[in-house]
Design a protein around this motif. Structure first.
Motif, PDB file in Angstrom:
ATOM      1  N   SER A 223       0.825  -1.208   0.000  1.00 35.31           N
ATOM      2  CA  SER A 223       0.000   0.000   0.000  1.00 35.31           C
ATOM      3  C   SER A 223       0.859   1.259   0.000  1.00 35.31           C
ATOM      4  O   SER A 223       0.524   2.244  -0.664  1.00 35.31           O
ATOM      5  N   ASP A 224       1.986   1.247   0.710  1.00 36.65           N
ATOM      6  CA  ASP A 224       2.910   2.388   0.679  1.00 36.65           C
ATOM      7  C   ASP A 224       3.475   2.583  -0.724  1.00 36.65           C
ATOM      8  O   ASP A 224       3.582   3.703  -1.220  1.00 36.65           O
ATOM      9  N   TRP A 225       3.841   1.475  -1.375  1.00 38.57           N
ATOM     10  CA  TRP A 225       4.386   1.539  -2.726  1.00 38.57           C
ATOM     11  C   TRP A 225       3.346   2.111  -3.694  1.00 38.57           C
ATOM     12  O   TRP A 225       3.664   2.957  -4.524  1.00 38.57           O
ATOM     13  N   LEU A 226       2.090   1.651  -3.568  1.00 37.93           N
ATOM     14  CA  LEU A 226       1.039   2.157  -4.433  1.00 37.93           C
ATOM     15  C   LEU A 226       0.790   3.644  -4.192  1.00 37.93           C
ATOM     16  O   LEU A 226       0.563   4.404  -5.137  1.00 37.93           O
ATOM     17  N   ALA A 227       0.854   4.080  -2.943  1.00 38.55           N
ATOM     18  CA  ALA A 227       0.650   5.496  -2.628  1.00 38.55           C
ATOM     19  C   ALA A 227       1.766   6.351  -3.223  1.00 38.55           C
ATOM     20  O   ALA A 227       1.515   7.434  -3.757  1.00 38.55           O
ATOM     21  N   ARG A 228       3.010   5.874  -3.148  1.00 47.50           N
ATOM     22  CA  ARG A 228       4.128   6.615  -3.737  1.00 47.50           C
ATOM     23  C   ARG A 228       4.021   6.678  -5.255  1.00 47.50           C
ATOM     24  O   ARG A 228       4.433   7.657  -5.873  1.00 47.50           O
ATOM     25  N   ARG A 229       3.464   5.649  -5.869  1.00 52.48           N
ATOM     26  CA  ARG A 229       3.323   5.606  -7.325  1.00 52.48           C
ATOM     27  C   ARG A 229       2.442   6.707  -7.864  1.00 52.48           C
ATOM     28  O   ARG A 229       2.674   7.206  -8.963  1.00 52.48           O
ATOM     29  N   VAL A 230       1.423   7.076  -7.124  1.00 57.13           N
ATOM     30  CA  VAL A 230       0.451   8.037  -7.631  1.00 57.13           C
ATOM     31  C   VAL A 230       0.540   9.405  -6.954  1.00 57.13           C
ATOM     32  O   VAL A 230      -0.274  10.261  -7.224  1.00 57.13           O
ATOM     33  N   SER A 231       1.523   9.613  -6.098  1.00 57.39           N
ATOM     34  CA  SER A 231       1.633  10.900  -5.433  1.00 57.39           C
ATOM     35  C   SER A 231       2.369  11.896  -6.328  1.00 57.39           C
ATOM     36  O   SER A 231       3.243  11.542  -7.101  1.00 57.39           O
ATOM     37  N   ALA A 232       1.993  13.137  -6.199  1.00 57.29           N
ATOM     38  CA  ALA A 232       2.641  14.211  -6.951  1.00 57.29           C
ATOM     39  C   ALA A 232       3.459  15.046  -5.972  1.00 57.29           C
ATOM     40  O   ALA A 232       2.922  15.913  -5.277  1.00 57.29           O
ATOM     41  N   VAL A 233       4.740  14.786  -5.916  1.00 58.07           N
ATOM     42  CA  VAL A 233       5.627  15.496  -4.996  1.00 58.07           C
ATOM     43  C   VAL A 233       6.367  16.568  -5.776  1.00 58.07           C
ATOM     44  O   VAL A 233       6.817  16.347  -6.900  1.00 58.07           O
ATOM     45  N   ASP A 234       6.483  17.742  -5.182  1.00 61.87           N
ATOM     46  CA  ASP A 234       7.163  18.869  -5.807  1.00 61.87           C
ATOM     47  C   ASP A 234       6.546  19.214  -7.162  1.00 61.87           C
ATOM     48  O   ASP A 234       7.240  19.501  -8.127  1.00 61.87           O
ATOM     49  N   PHE A 235       5.231  19.167  -7.230  1.00 60.50           N
ATOM     50  CA  PHE A 235       4.535  19.450  -8.473  1.00 60.50           C
ATOM     51  C   PHE A 235       3.937  20.843  -8.382  1.00 60.50           C
ATOM     52  O   PHE A 235       3.152  21.154  -7.503  1.00 60.50           O
ATOM     53  N   ASP A 236       4.364  21.707  -9.277  1.00 57.52           N
ATOM     54  CA  ASP A 236       3.838  23.074  -9.325  1.00 57.52           C
ATOM     55  C   ASP A 236       2.886  23.202 -10.497  1.00 57.52           C
ATOM     56  O   ASP A 236       3.206  22.846 -11.621  1.00 57.52           O
ATOM     57  N   ASP A 237       1.718  23.717 -10.195  1.00 59.74           N
ATOM     58  CA  ASP A 237       0.725  23.854 -11.257  1.00 59.74           C
ATOM     59  C   ASP A 237       0.631  25.290 -11.711  1.00 59.74           C
ATOM     60  O   ASP A 237       0.567  26.214 -11.011  1.00 59.74           O
TER      61      ASP A 237
END
Length: 56
Positions: free
Chosen positions: A42-56
């Motif tokens: 579940s941690d791996w899946l959460a990291r897969r779809v997280s947007a870190v350091d993403f500026d919109d």
């Protein structure tokens, strides 16, 4: 450059790698190992779809 994600679909299934046969009792540590594997997955899946350091 614009990126738009409309929908994200994921299917999850249990692997069952540590399942004991029905006639044999389960070792006491097997539920703990199953829980750790599920938690890591579940941690791996959460990291897969997280947007870190993403500026919109």
């Amino acid at each position: 450059m614009s990126v738009h994600v409309d929908e994200l679909h994921t299917d999850l299934a249990a692997s069952g790698s540590l399942q004991a046969p029905a006639d044999e009792p389960e070792a006491p540590w097997v539920p703990e190992i199953r829980w750790q594997e599920a938690r890591c997955r579940s941690d791996w899946l959460a990291r897969r779809v997280s947007a870190v350091d993403f500026d919109d």
